[in-house]
Design an enzyme around this catalytic site. Structure first.
Site, PDB file in Angstrom:
ATOM      1  N   ALA A   8      48.528  34.803 -11.928  1.00 48.43           N
ATOM      2  CA  ALA A   8      49.704  34.983 -11.214  1.00 48.43           C
ATOM      3  C   ALA A   8      50.795  35.392 -12.192  1.00 48.43           C
ATOM      4  O   ALA A   8      50.897  34.934 -13.445  1.00 48.43           O
ATOM      5  CB  ALA A   8      50.423  33.553 -10.793  1.00 48.43           C
ATOM      6  N   CYS A   9      51.379  36.679 -12.177  1.00 47.26           N
ATOM      7  CA  CYS A   9      52.375  37.204 -12.781  1.00 47.26           C
ATOM      8  C   CYS A   9      53.644  37.119 -12.303  1.00 47.26           C
ATOM      9  O   CYS A   9      53.927  36.588 -11.256  1.00 47.26           O
ATOM     10  CB  CYS A   9      52.043  38.945 -13.173  1.00 47.26           C
ATOM     11  SG  CYS A   9      52.507  39.690 -11.637  1.00 47.26           S
ATOM     12  N   THR A  10      54.611  37.421 -13.464  1.00 42.75           N
ATOM     13  CA  THR A  10      56.041  37.355 -13.008  1.00 42.75           C
ATOM     14  C   THR A  10      56.433  37.967 -11.810  1.00 42.75           C
ATOM     15  O   THR A  10      57.262  37.592 -11.096  1.00 42.75           O
ATOM     16  CB  THR A  10      57.282  37.594 -14.319  1.00 42.75           C
ATOM     17  OG1 THR A  10      56.531  39.058 -14.713  1.00 42.75           O
ATOM     18  CG2 THR A  10      56.743  36.809 -15.424  1.00 42.75           C
ATOM     19  N   THR A  16      48.917  40.465 -11.306  1.00 39.69           N
ATOM     20  CA  THR A  16      48.144  39.353 -10.810  1.00 39.69           C
ATOM     21  C   THR A  16      46.696  39.456 -10.248  1.00 39.69           C
ATOM     22  O   THR A  16      45.597  39.107 -10.539  1.00 39.69           O
ATOM     23  CB  THR A  16      48.935  38.716  -9.643  1.00 39.69           C
ATOM     24  OG1 THR A  16      50.305  38.195 -10.084  1.00 39.69           O
ATOM     25  CG2 THR A  16      48.167  37.763  -8.761  1.00 39.69           C
TER      26      THR A  16
END
Length: 105
Positions: A8-10, A16
């Protein structure tokens, strides 16, 4: 070795899914069973089952943000890194996971 994890990325888009792909490819290449859930802009995909989590030897959390359902991994060995590390060094990350498991046997 059985590995599960979450990417999960920002922003929830590129990193992601790149982290998921890189980790899965590195894990399979090393001969491990690996399943990576993604939590991105369109929600959770490839959601891990309770059985997959229960059978996992280790959990890799390649995250830049707080993830939904982190408590599912309570009591499991966890390696937490940024998505950038998973993208740039997936083979080393899988090797580290194997070392952690072997040290605890």
């Amino acid at each position: 070795m059985k590995i599960v994890g979450v990417a999960a990325c920002t922003v929830g888009i590129a990193h992601t899914y790149i982290a998921q792909e890189k980790l899965e490819n590195a894990g399979k290449k090393a001969g491990h069973e690996i399943h990576i859930e993604t939590q991105g802009t369109i929600g959770t995909e490839n959601e891990l089952s309770q059985q997959q989590i229960a059978e996992a030897d280790i959990v890799i959390l390649a995250t830049d943000v707080k993830i939904v359902g982190r408590e599912r991994f309570d009591g499991k060995r966890i390696i937490q890194v940024t998505t950038e590390i998973a993208v740039k060094s997936p083979n080393k990350l899988i090797e580290k996971a194997a070392e952690v498991i072997n040290q605890q046997k």
